[in-house]
Design an enzyme around this catalytic site. Structure first.
Site, PDB file in Angstrom:
ATOM      1  N   GLY A   1      43.617  39.476  44.436  1.00 42.77           N
ATOM      2  CA  GLY A   1      44.496  40.571  44.040  1.00 42.77           C
ATOM      3  C   GLY A   1      45.610  40.061  43.152  1.00 42.77           C
ATOM      4  N   SER A   2      46.730  40.739  43.198  1.00 32.87           N
ATOM      5  CA  SER A   2      47.840  40.412  42.302  1.00 32.87           C
ATOM      6  C   SER A   2      48.559  39.142  42.740  1.00 32.87           C
ATOM      7  CB  SER A   2      48.836  41.570  42.258  1.00 32.87           C
ATOM      8  OG  SER A   2      49.554  41.656  43.474  1.00 32.87           O
TER       9      SER A   2
ATOM     10  N   GLY B   1      49.883  37.779  46.353  1.00 37.97           N
ATOM     11  CA  GLY B   1      49.474  36.432  46.729  1.00 37.97           C
ATOM     12  C   GLY B   1      50.625  35.598  47.263  1.00 37.97           C
TER      13      GLY B   1
ATOM     14  N   GLU C   1      42.828  34.122  44.888  1.00 38.91           N
ATOM     15  CA  GLU C   1      42.331  34.333  43.524  1.00 38.91           C
ATOM     16  C   GLU C   1      43.146  35.484  42.965  1.00 38.91           C
ATOM     17  OE1 GLU C   1      41.060  35.759  40.484  1.00 38.91           O
ATOM     18  OE2 GLU C   1      39.342  36.567  41.591  1.00 38.91           O
TER      19      GLU C   1
ATOM     20  N   CYS D   1      40.818  40.412  36.539  1.00 38.23           N
ATOM     21  CA  CYS D   1      41.900  39.435  36.597  1.00 38.23           C
ATOM     22  C   CYS D   1      41.738  38.365  35.530  1.00 38.23           C
ATOM     23  CB  CYS D   1      41.990  38.815  37.982  1.00 38.23           C
ATOM     24  SG  CYS D   1      40.458  38.083  38.536  1.00 38.23           S
TER      25      CYS D   1
END
EC number: 1.2.1.3
Length: 517
Positions: free
Chosen positions: A262-263, A267, A285, A319
């Site tokens: 995710g963002s 994170g 990730e 991403c």
């Protein structure tokens, strides 16, 4: 996140080249049944403790598809308890042969393949991505990743070590235990497979929180997990929100590892929660602002096409999207003209139509976020060359957008937009563009386009990114590790390296009366 190993699938002449024509694709199910809307805990369907539900919305129309259970901390506790029981010493899962774990994963892959059209239709309904990509790319990758890690199940092992003295030494690769997994909405089934497959191949149990925007396909896959024969408690699927259910997983004292995609902002919170709780292992990730660098000697037509798909694939919701396109000064004007023309030709519309190239953004929040960045880019002085507004009057569609004259200090040059917005930059020298490409908090991916092998190799060494592509983009397979440098995360998923994140290495040393070579 990315476009999988199907480099011709999205070409100019045939977006379905893996099949002889678009007509070779099966017809989608336009109104798929929704049989599962509860939490999946201990191989049973259960309401949330609170009895709360939340809506899941069709981004093509903005209409509610249905309601699913809203899990929170109490439900995470139930799921973790089930996962811990399934992981106890002597449990059916712990006593199962590694080859049998592989057989179950292969069985799951077979069931996904059996229901491929339904799952692709469900993904398109709930996520908005074009059906031909759901079916031909995403489901293809899902099936392959389960089969790939099924093959690893009885091949990931320790070794003997010839240590000094009268000792016999060997290592064991043991499962970590209860793994919390939190997946995003941009590739729901793919991200579920990326995380479940290595965790199960190595013998862990799982509590997974799926994205609130796209819960439906993950819940259906839970039914296939039960059908395949995985024991109760091995896989538990929670639907709910990040600040409640997701945070509960990250903070839980009986979760041994957390994996999150995710963002970068979230994170940081996951990493902090792991440190503040039980120092659980963490794999992240996260976001990116990946550069695509086009040198003057590149194949112009190919570079334009690849840079276009690097950004616009999956509505820009990747991403590792190539969200900074650097073009050498001598070819910049021609590249810009071709790029704008290609963006104008991209077909936006109903994702169930087989010739659609771009569907809606996943929800209203993302739709408004992307439009906000477009307005910001204009305000900062970038030149809007095409797009820049919503498409149609229903749903969350945005026209493919290209900006020229973008400067490195603009927010659209530095921040992850996560939408169909391609900023173009001009550069003069190699060392200059390398420095500019690396001047970012992110380091997930990068690409260089050139006919000069020496230059290509130099760029692969100089660019600070977990993946560097040469004369291509978004080519990822289950065999190759994927992850980021810097604030794009830590650890790797996929490939042999992806197994390391789900095992602990134990050293066993035994004193022996006599050692012989």
């Amino acid at each position: 996140m990315l476009r999988f190993l199907a480099p011709r699938l999205l070409s100019l002449q045939g977006r379905t080249a893996r099949y002889s024509s678009a007509a070779a694709l099966p017809s989608p199910i336009l109104n798929p049944d929704i049989p599962y809307n509860q939490l999946f805990i201990n191989n049973e369907w259960q309401d949330a403790v609170s009895k709360k539900t939340f809506p899941t919305v069709n981004p093509t129309t903005g209409e509610v598809i249905g309601h699913v259970a809203e899990g929170d901390r109490a439900d995470v506790d139930r799921a973790v308890k089930a996962a811990r029981e399934a992981f106890r010493l002597g449990s059916p899962w712990r006593r199962m042969d590694a080859s049998e774990r592989g057989r179950l994963l292969n069985c799951l892959a077979d069931l996904v393949e059996r229901d491929r059209v339904y799952l692709a239709s469900l993904e398109t309904l709930d996520n908005g991505k074009p059906f031909q990509e759901s079916y031909a790319l995403d489901l293809d990758e899902v099936i392959k990743v389960y089969r790939y890690f099924a093959g690893w199940a009885d091949k990931w092992h320790g070794k003997t070590i010839p240590m000094d003295g009268q000792h016999f030494c060997f290592t064991r690769h043991e499962p970590i235990g209860v793994c919390g997994q939190i997946i995003p909405w941009n590739f729901p089934l793919v991200m579920q497979g990326w995380k479940l497959a290595p965790a199960l191949a190595t013998g862990n149990t799982v509590v997974m929180k799926v994205a609130e925007q796209t819960p439906l396909s993950a819940l259906y896959l839970a039914s296939l997990i039960k059908e395949a024969g995985f024991p109760p408690g091995v896989v538990n699927i929670i639907t709910g929100y990040g600040p409640t259910a997701g945070a509960a997983i990250a903070q839980h004292m009986d979760v041994d590892k957390v994996a999150f995609t995710g963002s970068t902002e979230v994170g940081h919170l996951i990493q902090k929660a792991a440190g503040d709780s039980n120092l659980k292992r963490v794999t992240l990730e996260l976001g990116g602002k990946s550069p695509s660098i086009v040198l003057a000697d590149a194949d112009m037509e190919h570079a334009v096409e690849q840079c276009h798909e690097a950004l616009f694939f999956n509505m820009g919701q990747c991403c590792c999207a190539g969200s900074r396109t650097f073009v050498e000064e001598s070819i910049y004007n021609e590249f810009l003209e071709r790029t704008v023309e290609k963006a104008k030709q991209r077909k936006v519309g109903n994702p169930f139509e087989l010739d659609t190239q771009q569907g809606p953004q996943v929800d209203k929040e993302q739709f408004e976020r992307v439009l906000g960045y477009i307005q910001l880019g204009q305000k900062e002085g970038a030149k809007l060359l095409c797009g820049g507004e919503r498409f149609g009057e229903r749903g969350f569609f945005i026209k493919p957008t290209v900006f020229g004259g973008v400067q490195d200090d603009m927010r659209i040059a530095k921040e992850e937009i996560f939408g169909p917005v391609q900023p173009l930059f001009k550069f003069k020298k190699m060392e200059e563009v390398i420095e500019r490409a690396n001047t970012t908090r992110y380091g997930l991916a990068a690409a260089v386009f050139t006919r000069d092998l020496d230059k290509a190799m130099y760029f692969t060494q100089a660019l600070q990114a977990g993946t560097v592509w040469v004369n291509t983009y978004n080519i990822v397979t289950c065999h190759t590790p994927f992850g980021g440098f810097k604030e794009s995360g830590n650890g790797r998923e996929l490939g042999e390296d992806g197994l390391k994140a789900y095992t602990e290495v134990k050293t066993v040393t035994i004193k022996v009366p006599q050692k012989n070579s």
